[in-house]
Design a protein around this motif. Structure first.
Motif, PDB file in Angstrom:
ATOM      1  N   ASN A 177       0.823  -1.206   0.000  1.00 18.54           N
ATOM      2  CA  ASN A 177       0.000   0.000   0.000  1.00 18.54           C
ATOM      3  C   ASN A 177       0.854   1.250   0.000  1.00 18.54           C
ATOM      4  O   ASN A 177       1.874   1.332   0.706  1.00 18.54           O
ATOM      5  CB  ASN A 177      -0.915   0.042   1.228  1.00 18.54           C
ATOM      6  N   VAL A 208       1.854   4.950   1.058  1.00 14.90           N
ATOM      7  CA  VAL A 208       1.764   5.674   2.334  1.00 14.90           C
ATOM      8  C   VAL A 208       2.021   7.162   2.042  1.00 14.90           C
ATOM      9  O   VAL A 208       3.108   7.680   2.295  1.00 14.90           O
ATOM     10  CB  VAL A 208       2.747   5.107   3.384  1.00 14.90           C
ATOM     11  N   SER A 239       1.211   9.802   3.452  1.00 15.46           N
ATOM     12  CA  SER A 239       1.530  10.673   4.586  1.00 15.46           C
ATOM     13  C   SER A 239       3.026  10.718   4.863  1.00 15.46           C
ATOM     14  O   SER A 239       3.518  11.632   5.527  1.00 15.46           O
ATOM     15  CB  SER A 239       0.789  10.192   5.840  1.00 15.46           C
ATOM     16  N   THR A 282      -8.282   5.013  16.441  1.00 16.77           N
ATOM     17  CA  THR A 282      -7.434   5.213  15.266  1.00 16.77           C
ATOM     18  C   THR A 282      -5.981   5.128  15.721  1.00 16.77           C
ATOM     19  O   THR A 282      -5.685   5.114  16.920  1.00 16.77           O
ATOM     20  CB  THR A 282      -7.673   6.583  14.599  1.00 16.77           C
ATOM     21  N   PRO A 316       0.216   4.847   9.280  1.00 18.68           N
ATOM     22  CA  PRO A 316      -0.213   3.651   8.550  1.00 18.68           C
ATOM     23  C   PRO A 316       0.523   2.404   9.019  1.00 18.68           C
ATOM     24  O   PRO A 316       1.599   2.479   9.624  1.00 18.68           O
ATOM     25  CB  PRO A 316       0.156   3.994   7.099  1.00 18.68           C
ATOM     26  N   PHE A 373      -4.026  -3.837   5.597  1.00 19.00           N
ATOM     27  CA  PHE A 373      -3.445  -2.503   5.745  1.00 19.00           C
ATOM     28  C   PHE A 373      -4.445  -1.575   6.405  1.00 19.00           C
ATOM     29  O   PHE A 373      -5.637  -1.614   6.104  1.00 19.00           O
ATOM     30  CB  PHE A 373      -3.067  -1.952   4.366  1.00 19.00           C
ATOM     31  N   GLU A 374      -3.957  -0.742   7.323  1.00 17.42           N
ATOM     32  CA  GLU A 374      -4.764   0.329   7.903  1.00 17.42           C
ATOM     33  C   GLU A 374      -4.050   1.648   7.665  1.00 17.42           C
ATOM     34  O   GLU A 374      -2.866   1.783   7.980  1.00 17.42           O
ATOM     35  CB  GLU A 374      -4.983   0.108   9.402  1.00 17.42           C
ATOM     36  N   PRO A 375      -4.741   2.648   7.101  1.00 23.55           N
ATOM     37  CA  PRO A 375      -4.085   3.923   6.780  1.00 23.55           C
ATOM     38  C   PRO A 375      -3.732   4.753   7.994  1.00 23.55           C
ATOM     39  O   PRO A 375      -2.902   5.656   7.916  1.00 23.55           O
ATOM     40  CB  PRO A 375      -5.121   4.630   5.909  1.00 23.55           C
ATOM     41  N   GLY A 376      -4.372   4.472   9.124  1.00 20.83           N
ATOM     42  CA  GLY A 376      -4.032   5.190  10.341  1.00 20.83           C
ATOM     43  C   GLY A 376      -5.100   6.155  10.817  1.00 20.83           C
ATOM     44  O   GLY A 376      -5.332   6.284  12.012  1.00 20.83           O
TER      45      GLY A 376
END
Length: 221
Positions: free
Chosen positions: A97, A99, A101, A127, A131, A159-162
């Motif tokens: 993924n 990232v 950011s 949250t 990421p 995956f978690e973007p954050g």
């Protein structure tokens, strides 16, 4: 359209008994031994449920049991992952993924830890401040967000973007555990990355337990 200079990837390398990998180039990597016996050139051993941060290249040799390596890498978005480590080693890209950011690596750190839920444990809506990619090791986890709910079993990764709020429920017949690698702002070194949607949840007892493996600044030197 937002473009990203970097991606975060998870690759799984399955070693046959006595297989020896080629020397991989320098990169920002977390190496986690899921099963088996793996040793670096020079004799340092990576035992099951151990992780190591590697900035320089390396080669690995499997013992009589072979082994499974989980390899997280942060790299150039235009570069392809190395999936040919040599004879007797099967490599598979599991998750990759962008990232967006992450613009300057020196402003970030890389963290590897595990999260353990007791039977029937739960995580309240929250949250994280960066990421990351998680990979299940034991049990089953139902992860939910405002848009979906999905079950994850051993070997599954996501995956978690954050910035997206999530909450989770673990299965009721065994403990549940996943390994995760996060990219976080460097001022979070040694600090929690979690933010709760309901601030009152911060003070409530939590059922999950954590194990820290790596918490290193992404220095370019």
């Amino acid at each position: 359209m937002v473009t990203s200079t970097y991606v975060l990837r998870l690759v799984k390398d399955v070693f046959s008994p006595h297989a020896v990998s080629k020397n991989l180039p320098d990169a920002f990597r977390i190496l986690y031994c899921n099963t088996g016996d793996l040793a670096f050139e020079g004799g340092n051993v990576l035992q099951p449920d151990e992780a190591r941060y590697m900035r320089t290249g390396y080669a690995l040799r499997a013992g009589t049991e072979g082994g499974e390596l989980w390899r997280w890498e942060i790299g150039d978005a235009k570069a392809k992952p190395d999936l040919d480590l040599g004879e007797g080693i099967h490599s598979e890209l599991i998750v990759s993924n962008a990232v967006p950011s992450v613009e300057k690596l020196e402003d970030w750190l890389i963290r590897c830890d595990s999260v353990l839920f007791p039977t029937g444990g739960a995580a309240v809506p929250h949250t994280h401040m960066g990421p990351g990619i998680r990979c299940m090791r034991n049990g089953k986890l139902t992860l939910s967000s405002d848009t979906k709910s999905q079950d994850y079993h051993p070997g599954d990764a996501w995956f978690e973007p954050g910035g997206q709020a999530v909450w989770a429920n673990a299965c009721t017949d065994e403990c549940t555990r996943f390994i995760r690698v996060l990219l976080l702002p460097k001022d979070l070194k040694g600090k929690s990355s979690i933010r709760y949607l309901n601030e009152a949840d911060r003070q409530k007892p939590k059922s999950q337990r954590y194990k820290s493996y790596v918490d290193e600044l992404l220095s370019l030197k």
